[in-house]
Write a protein that holds these residues in place. Sequence first.
Motif, PDB file in Angstrom:
ATOM      1  N   LEU A  33      60.557  60.804  48.416  1.00 11.44           N
ATOM      2  CA  LEU A  33      61.113  62.264  49.152  1.00 11.44           C
ATOM      3  C   LEU A  33      60.765  62.209  49.822  1.00 11.44           C
ATOM      4  O   LEU A  33      59.551  62.655  49.747  1.00 11.44           O
ATOM      5  CB  LEU A  33      62.243  63.082  47.702  1.00 11.44           C
ATOM      6  CG  LEU A  33      62.808  63.995  48.356  1.00 11.44           C
ATOM      7  CD1 LEU A  33      64.100  63.900  48.771  1.00 11.44           C
ATOM      8  CD2 LEU A  33      62.392  65.606  47.596  1.00 11.44           C
ATOM      9  N   THR A  34      60.917  62.867  51.687  1.00 11.18           N
ATOM     10  CA  THR A  34      59.562  62.747  52.427  1.00 11.18           C
ATOM     11  C   THR A  34      60.389  64.084  52.813  1.00 11.18           C
ATOM     12  O   THR A  34      61.664  64.140  53.320  1.00 11.18           O
ATOM     13  CB  THR A  34      59.114  62.327  53.123  1.00 11.18           C
ATOM     14  OG1 THR A  34      58.587  61.497  52.365  1.00 11.18           O
ATOM     15  CG2 THR A  34      57.914  62.409  54.291  1.00 11.18           C
ATOM     16  N   LEU A  35      60.248  65.484  52.685  1.00  7.83           N
ATOM     17  CA  LEU A  35      60.317  66.582  54.036  1.00  7.83           C
ATOM     18  C   LEU A  35      59.845  67.074  54.944  1.00  7.83           C
ATOM     19  O   LEU A  35      58.505  66.704  55.083  1.00  7.83           O
ATOM     20  CB  LEU A  35      60.717  67.695  52.502  1.00  7.83           C
ATOM     21  CG  LEU A  35      61.285  68.088  51.616  1.00  7.83           C
ATOM     22  CD1 LEU A  35      60.799  69.339  50.597  1.00  7.83           C
ATOM     23  CD2 LEU A  35      62.894  67.413  52.102  1.00  7.83           C
ATOM     24  N   GLU A  36      60.348  66.555  55.967  1.00  5.55           N
ATOM     25  CA  GLU A  36      59.444  66.353  57.693  1.00  5.55           C
ATOM     26  C   GLU A  36      60.029  67.610  58.668  1.00  5.55           C
ATOM     27  O   GLU A  36      61.977  67.967  58.500  1.00  5.55           O
ATOM     28  CB  GLU A  36      60.009  65.083  58.131  1.00  5.55           C
ATOM     29  CG  GLU A  36      59.454  65.109  59.757  1.00  5.55           C
ATOM     30  CD  GLU A  36      60.056  63.994  60.680  1.00  5.55           C
ATOM     31  OE1 GLU A  36      60.522  64.120  61.222  1.00  5.55           O
ATOM     32  OE2 GLU A  36      59.468  63.397  59.880  1.00  5.55           O
ATOM     33  N   THR A  37      59.484  68.723  59.438  1.00  5.18           N
ATOM     34  CA  THR A  37      59.744  69.525  60.309  1.00  5.18           C
ATOM     35  C   THR A  37      58.658  69.512  61.426  1.00  5.18           C
ATOM     36  O   THR A  37      57.471  68.961  61.168  1.00  5.18           O
ATOM     37  CB  THR A  37      59.354  70.599  59.973  1.00  5.18           C
ATOM     38  OG1 THR A  37      59.997  71.904  60.840  1.00  5.18           O
ATOM     39  CG2 THR A  37      57.803  71.192  59.463  1.00  5.18           C
ATOM     40  N   GLY A  38      59.238  69.781  62.138  1.00  7.43           N
ATOM     41  CA  GLY A  38      58.712  69.592  64.013  1.00  7.43           C
ATOM     42  C   GLY A  38      59.185  69.144  64.935  1.00  7.43           C
ATOM     43  O   GLY A  38      58.611  68.139  65.494  1.00  7.43           O
ATOM     44  N   ARG A  39      60.165  67.723  64.270  1.00  3.01           N
ATOM     45  CA  ARG A  39      60.131  66.449  64.930  1.00  3.01           C
ATOM     46  C   ARG A  39      61.934  66.551  65.866  1.00  3.01           C
ATOM     47  O   ARG A  39      61.756  66.258  67.026  1.00  3.01           O
ATOM     48  CB  ARG A  39      60.717  65.067  64.020  1.00  3.01           C
ATOM     49  CG  ARG A  39      60.508  63.556  64.804  1.00  3.01           C
ATOM     50  CD  ARG A  39      60.703  63.043  64.396  1.00  3.01           C
ATOM     51  NE  ARG A  39      59.778  62.348  63.409  1.00  3.01           N
ATOM     52  CZ  ARG A  39      59.376  61.738  63.244  1.00  3.01           C
ATOM     53  NH1 ARG A  39      59.670  60.544  64.811  1.00  3.01           N
ATOM     54  NH2 ARG A  39      58.872  60.957  62.444  1.00  3.01           N
ATOM     55  N   MET A  40      62.770  66.769  65.211  1.00  8.13           N
ATOM     56  CA  MET A  40      64.091  67.870  65.790  1.00  8.13           C
ATOM     57  C   MET A  40      64.676  68.834  65.316  1.00  8.13           C
ATOM     58  O   MET A  40      64.430  69.468  64.587  1.00  8.13           O
ATOM     59  CB  MET A  40      65.088  66.607  64.517  1.00  8.13           C
ATOM     60  CG  MET A  40      64.766  64.944  64.329  1.00  8.13           C
ATOM     61  SD  MET A  40      66.063  64.231  63.835  1.00  8.13           S
ATOM     62  CE  MET A  40      65.531  62.632  64.294  1.00  8.13           C
ATOM     63  N   ALA A  41      65.544  69.290  66.333  1.00 11.05           N
ATOM     64  CA  ALA A  41      66.153  70.207  66.396  1.00 11.05           C
ATOM     65  C   ALA A  41      65.590  71.837  66.250  1.00 11.05           C
ATOM     66  O   ALA A  41      65.441  72.779  65.511  1.00 11.05           O
ATOM     67  CB  ALA A  41      66.874  70.403  64.736  1.00 11.05           C
ATOM     68  N   LYS A  42      64.419  71.408  67.206  1.00 11.19           N
ATOM     69  CA  LYS A  42      63.167  72.896  67.092  1.00 11.19           C
ATOM     70  C   LYS A  42      63.512  74.128  67.412  1.00 11.19           C
ATOM     71  O   LYS A  42      63.305  75.239  67.199  1.00 11.19           O
ATOM     72  CB  LYS A  42      61.725  71.843  68.170  1.00 11.19           C
ATOM     73  CG  LYS A  42      61.582  71.052  67.229  1.00 11.19           C
ATOM     74  CD  LYS A  42      60.053  70.328  68.272  1.00 11.19           C
ATOM     75  CE  LYS A  42      60.271  69.953  69.193  1.00 11.19           C
ATOM     76  NZ  LYS A  42      61.315  68.740  69.402  1.00 11.19           N
TER      77      LYS A  42
END
Length: 743
Positions: free
Chosen positions: A16-25
């Motif tokens: 499970l990976t949580l990613e922020t900063g790529r989409m819907a900024k």
Amino acid sequence: MMNIKTVSTTLGGKTLTLETGRMAKQADASILVHYGDTRVLVTAVSNKEPKAGIDFMPLTVEFAERFYAAGKIPGSFLKREGRPSSESTLAARLIDRPIRPLFPEGYYYETQVIATVLSVDHEADVEMAASIGAGAALHISDIPFNGPTAAVRMGRINGQFIVNPTWHQMQDECDLEIVVAGTKNAIMMVEGGAQEAAEADCLAAILKGHEEVKKLCGIIEELRTKAGKPKREFTPLSTPADLMKQIEGLAKDPLNKALRTKEKQTRYQMVKDAKKATLEALVPASLKEAEPKAAETKEKEVKRLVELLQYNLMREMILSEKVRIDGRDTKTIRPITVEAGLLPKAHGSALFTRGETQVLSVTTLGTADDEQIIDSMYQNTMGKFMLHYNFPPYSVGEAGRFGGQSRREIGHGALAERSILAMMPPHEKFPYTVRIVCETLESNGSSSMGSVCSASMSLMDAGAPFLKPVAGIAMGLIKEGSRVAILSDILGDEDHLGDMDFKVAGTKDGVTGIQMDIKIEGVDGEIMKQALQQAFEGRQHILGEMSKAISTPRNDLNKNAPRITTIKVPVDQIGAVIGPSGKVIKDIVAKTGAKVNIEDDGTCNVASNDSEAAAKAVEMIMNIIAVVEVGKTYKGPVKKITDFGAFIGVLPNQDGLLHISEIAYERINNVNDVLKEGDMVEVKVLDVDAQGKVRLSRKALLTPPEGYVPPPPREPRPGGDRDRRPMGGGNRDRDRGPRGPRN
């Protein structure tokens, strides 16, 4: 330039990976959740100004299904996603319920969480991924939120608990499935079902699930450290001491009197009167004329504080005096009355009344034509069991919007459906499409559990072979510090002013449905253990009361229900029964009026309210699939006449040859002298060869003439069957004389 931050862990054997900063900024926060091949984008946005004229948290949660996520095109006429399906509504509720209590009191800023499904992996739970993403998005954002939250789904296969079972495991293997959501400190929400699981097993699954939730909250905290924003400034609501003292002097005694009034509508009117008198005293007409804006602000504050006083008085009454609104102690169930078989034309009906909550359930039994089309990201199949819950405004003595289903109605119906479905017989044994409608006629707490009770009785009234009666009960909680009261069979006010709504449904032997919502910041395992035990005791009492109306299914199906006869068609003969373009099966339906449905495995269900029509349809199908038996006598029409005999239709799909020598004992020179096409002839089957050719005899059924001597059995020729001539072909060598030399 993108500034992407990620955190990862293992959940249920998958990364499970949580990613922020790529989409819907431009959202206040966005999280792209990677879980197996599942991808869910979860965004959180909260307006910067409070919404005017409201006194509640305006939170909306959406679960946006996208068919492209599963490589599918929607089946609708428009070929695009329409209004949210029941499945997406239920998923949105799973996300909403654990996060809603964690916004600070008085945060009246419109807030929206949207989970958009970008890729679906049946091996990786998309709903849990979305719920984890929502907790993470709110936590790393600047939105005031007392999280983080996370969620897991616990399953049990062969006695072993597993985390986030696959979609196929849930459908085919799990005998227990419970979603657990919470913070690192407490459990916030529980939702699930089981095949009569013991209360101890449910508790074990919940506690194991919470351990996983704690781990997930840890990685969300790690992500906030990497990418979190400072929380925006917000001043929680306070209680003005002077104004509260004035309100207590005016409203405390009237509210105390109201809270000791059993009848709901009378109690509500007394509360309204107390509120009105307090408002008139503290916000006089002169103030409204002189300072209308100040008067409006003060009026809202007075209303809020009167409700807060009512909240505190009810809770203190229960905690200190151990007395509830209607005079019961914490464990007593309200009076129950039950009736079954009320509606003469319905297939099954039952009325369940518990206190001031009343539910009428009606069961309808249908055929395969009535199955529900289910076309979602996950599956494209047919639903054979449906339970629909209705909550009209008159059930609470109000006039309001009527028609359409609210999220609450969909959620309550899903809980009742899960609880009842666990005890339905396999479709192979009871091949009906079943629809139950639960009409809430009165509501004062736990109409969803009343629906479970009445649905169970209506099924038995219909004569469905329901495995065991199912009952449900709603538990409540009042908690102030170390003081705790767990309430059985809660009223509407105890739900509204209390801290927990914990619903448990099941049979006398175990749990089939469970749902818990919390309004405080969670509960611990000890409280849940006590609540489950108290729910078990209450359920046994309710089942006993239900048995006074009906305790086992009727001996026969309701006279108005269709009768379904199941027969097995050989797979290689399904085409013969259906016919070209469905011609044969349509002809059967047209001639009998019965409904005929054939599955791919050859299971054939014939349904009709008319037993004679059903029997006729079954006979027609059996004739089509029947196999000719050697030695058996058949009567059929002459289909075709030839020089060497006649072809007789012994079965609708099978002809046989009646050789000229087997028509009669006397010599026949011309078949037309004895038989005509269309004549009905009784014949006996002499032989069916390896190619399925049938040899018939009429002579074998006639009385031999006087002095008749049967010819001696023919000696087998060298080479055996290889030298046998085609049936009806005669001895061609003998007919044309001695064979001459070959050229």
